[in-house]
Write a protein that holds these residues in place. Sequence first.
Motif, short mmCIF file in Angstrom:
data_model
loop_
_atom_site.label_atom_id
_atom_site.label_comp_id
_atom_site.label_asym_id
_atom_site.label_seq_id
_atom_site.Cartn_x
_atom_site.Cartn_y
_atom_site.Cartn_z
N GLU A 278 35.29 41.15 39.05
CA GLU A 278 34.73 39.78 38.75
C GLU A 278 33.75 39.41 37.58
OE1 GLU A 278 35.61 37.26 41.36
OE2 GLU A 278 36.79 38.82 41.38
N LYS A 279 33.25 40.44 37.09
CA LYS A 279 32.45 40.05 35.85
C LYS A 279 33.39 40.44 34.60
CE LYS A 279 27.53 41.08 36.66
NZ LYS A 279 26.45 42.36 36.77
N ARG A 280 34.16 41.23 34.65
CA ARG A 280 35.00 41.58 33.43
C ARG A 280 36.49 41.09 33.58
NH1 ARG A 280 31.19 45.34 34.20
NH2 ARG A 280 29.95 46.00 32.34
N GLY A 281 36.87 40.89 34.71
CA GLY A 281 38.45 40.40 34.69
C GLY A 281 39.17 41.52 34.52
N LEU A 282 39.02 42.86 34.63
CA LEU A 282 39.67 43.83 34.24
C LEU A 282 40.97 44.31 35.15
CD1 LEU A 282 37.07 46.45 32.90
CD2 LEU A 282 38.77 45.06 31.39
N VAL A 283 40.85 44.02 36.28
CA VAL A 283 41.59 44.45 37.45
C VAL A 283 42.03 43.50 38.48
CG1 VAL A 283 40.83 46.89 37.10
CG2 VAL A 283 39.75 45.47 38.75
N TYR A 284 42.99 43.57 39.24
CA TYR A 284 42.93 42.68 40.57
C TYR A 284 42.84 43.85 41.61
CZ TYR A 284 44.92 40.81 44.75
OH TYR A 284 45.01 40.36 46.06
N TRP A 285 43.32 45.12 41.71
CA TRP A 285 43.03 46.12 42.89
C TRP A 285 41.79 47.23 42.29
CZ3 TRP A 285 44.29 51.76 42.36
CH2 TRP A 285 44.09 52.18 43.63
N VAL A 286 40.91 47.34 42.77
CA VAL A 286 39.98 48.38 42.75
C VAL A 286 39.24 48.75 44.09
CG1 VAL A 286 38.00 46.66 42.00
CG2 VAL A 286 37.88 48.89 41.03
#
Lengths: 423, 416
Positions: A278-286
């Motif tokens: 949510e803060k960095r928008g790096l992934v969908y799945w974590v």
Amino acid sequence: MSNVVHETLPSGIEYAVLPLPDRRVVAFQIRMLGGCCSDPADKLGLAHLIDETIDMGTTTRTGRELSDAFDAIGAGAGSGTGRETTTYTCSVLPEHFERAVELHADFLRNPTFPEDAVDVALDLARQELVALQDDAHGLLDKYLGQQACGAILGRHALGEPETIGNVSRQSIVDHWRSYFCNGRMIVTVAGAIEAKNVSRVLEKYFNGFGESKQAGRDGFAMAFTPGTTHYDKELEQQQIGIGWPGVEVTHKDYPIQQAVIGILSGGMSGRLFTEVREKRGLVYWVSAWSETPRGAGTMFMGASTMPERCDETYDVLVGEVERLSEDLTEEELQRAKTGILASHETRGDTTRARCSDLASDLFFFGKPIPIETKIAELEAVTVKDVRRYLENYPRDQRCVVTVGPRPLGSAGPSSKTQARASS
Amino acid sequence: MSNSNGKSPYTVRKLDNGLTVVIEQMPDVRSVAAGFAVKTGARDDPKELAGVSHFLEHMMFKGTPKREWQQITIDFDRMGSQYNAYTSEDRTVYYGWVRTGDLEKQIELLADMIQSTLPPEEFTTEKGVVLEEIAMSKDQLDHVAFDFLQEKVFENHPLGWPILGYDETLNPMTRDQMWAYFKKRYAPSNMMFVVAGNVDPASVMGLVEKYCGSLEAGDPGDERAPATVPTGVATLKVDRFQQQVVALSFPSVSAFDPRVETVSAATTILGGDNSRFFWNIMQKGLALRAGAYHMDYTDCGIMILYGTCEPDRCDAFLEAVREESNRICSERVSPEEADRVKNKRRTSLAIEGEAPYYRLTQLMDDMEFYGRPRTVGERLAEVDEVTPDTIFDYFQSLPINTEGHLTSVGPRTWPA
């Protein structure tokens, strides 16, 4: 859970019943204490093949007749091969419980493993292994398990192409004879049924099923291997998995470990979801999770991201676990605990979940554990406990696996398949 | 499904602003599920904004006049809610499943988040998350195959857009475009609020009025165009996959059609667990997976016969599927086959009755497709009406022994 009945019958069957008179169904689970960890090393995939063929014919029914008989009572039945167990689950209306047990007893005790069914199962197992190559998450799971859990506990249930080729019908029959018996069976039942009815039905249909002496109650050795391994594969996203040693379910620190997983990814306010997604928008799945065979435990984190962002994603993942010991708050811990506690009442409204929890208690502890005990242990976890846990189980010896177009820390083109590097 | 006092367990009411409220009492459970169903989904996306419904669903977690984004998820997690949201072609759903005592907090939170401000400062970051989700879907053979099937079967129709949208529509999408879509489609008259659990309907209705009564009324419009299913062949060659997904699609009935239970039984007989496909295709080694599926929408439906096989077995797989299709269209299924399917349905209905979340989704279906909740007894009666004759009649009116629409995705260009 004070009304749970737990005993071992003279025939060697260990069972437990949780009567829930208000329910409309009965759920039961039969765990055979033998899974892919028990496969001979040159026949990996054998337990899975037994599971695939055991209901394809009995001495009195064809496979199709057996399936039709299950459908005739509307049974929702399934099965699965795990590391240490092969599990058969079933939900039925209460009036069909006895018939459902009878049908299970038929295929577990009297399978004929027809030649043609074995041939098809071998062919499909080979196809499954090919299909696994089309499953990026599945590949990450497989490679991560192998490295973090070792040669035995890290096995993949499907086996390997070269080992399923060694499986014959005779090896299936021999393995079934060794691992399918009352002494290796745990049965749990929950729902609208009385305990005395369960013991009567189990004795009636399973009495005399193979060896009655208890076996299969010990765990296998975990062999954690630190280091970084990259598996090169053409994918849109890079799959990243990180593992480090944790504790087993019966360990006194296990409730703390549960809380740690809750803090990291118990809900959308968990640290990984918040910081990585949510803060960095790096992934969908974590996600963060643990693998806990008997007597061992490993913690994991995983994420998938576009290759150019994998280094940053990896750094944030690792950084978030380390930061836990510095700035964890009481409120954050309480949120994680509440998530676990509330699920006892939401998920716990389903009979299947209650049956499954009871089966896990017997498998790990050898007895039912009152829900009040589990709640009290979790509620007692403090921030100080979490810090101590993080200190006692350090993460400097990490196991890291990536699957995708480029290794971690590589600005250039991707490396060769299975290139190995130290972390 | 009636209470011990014989009264209906359902309460349905429309608030002044047009929001439909549906409550089911489940006296034997300890938890309660609550959620909004918005009648908007991927098929309502304007073509140039394909993916906006789904992206909007993500943005609904990003902030309201009362809460910043982190506070929304913190408040969900504080009560240990099992919560999430999803977007389909027809609908967008937001829900939470909590302990009964937390219901008011859950309703307040859901009602607040549905009044999102779509914070501009979160828009670009969240777009990155959705682009990652699209990238992830491209690594999944089944996802690629299904999107391709939808695109080809519903070519030039909104049902053909992928739910996630395309990189090409997501990248240029602006927050203002999304805001316009949101204000139009999330009118209370286009939504329902559903609660299922161990609750008192009168007090729940009071809570819903308290927290949702001020939602601003509006006109969502209703511009859904009917779809038709063409015949044809479409292939997508993707070298990096090992297996091939082959699917045949045929026109079927919509979710409103009284024959839905008949279609459900037919697909189970063809492609369920103990089905004709299982024994005559999978157990012949022709395909790793083979199944039949009914996709039903508010105005149309398709029946899909599909399988995952090795690329060199596509011909044999398709031939076997065609053989089963011909057989079910020309010969009645046996009474035993029909009965087995009905028995399984009875058990699944009993299991559904245990969990508030399962009931929540079923109530949303019933309200949308039937305009009212349906009791288990009523649904069982519909199941009981399924016979070999109704299945046979269905296939006479909507046959699957015709050409159909063939899609094939995998490393082989097949059929050539």
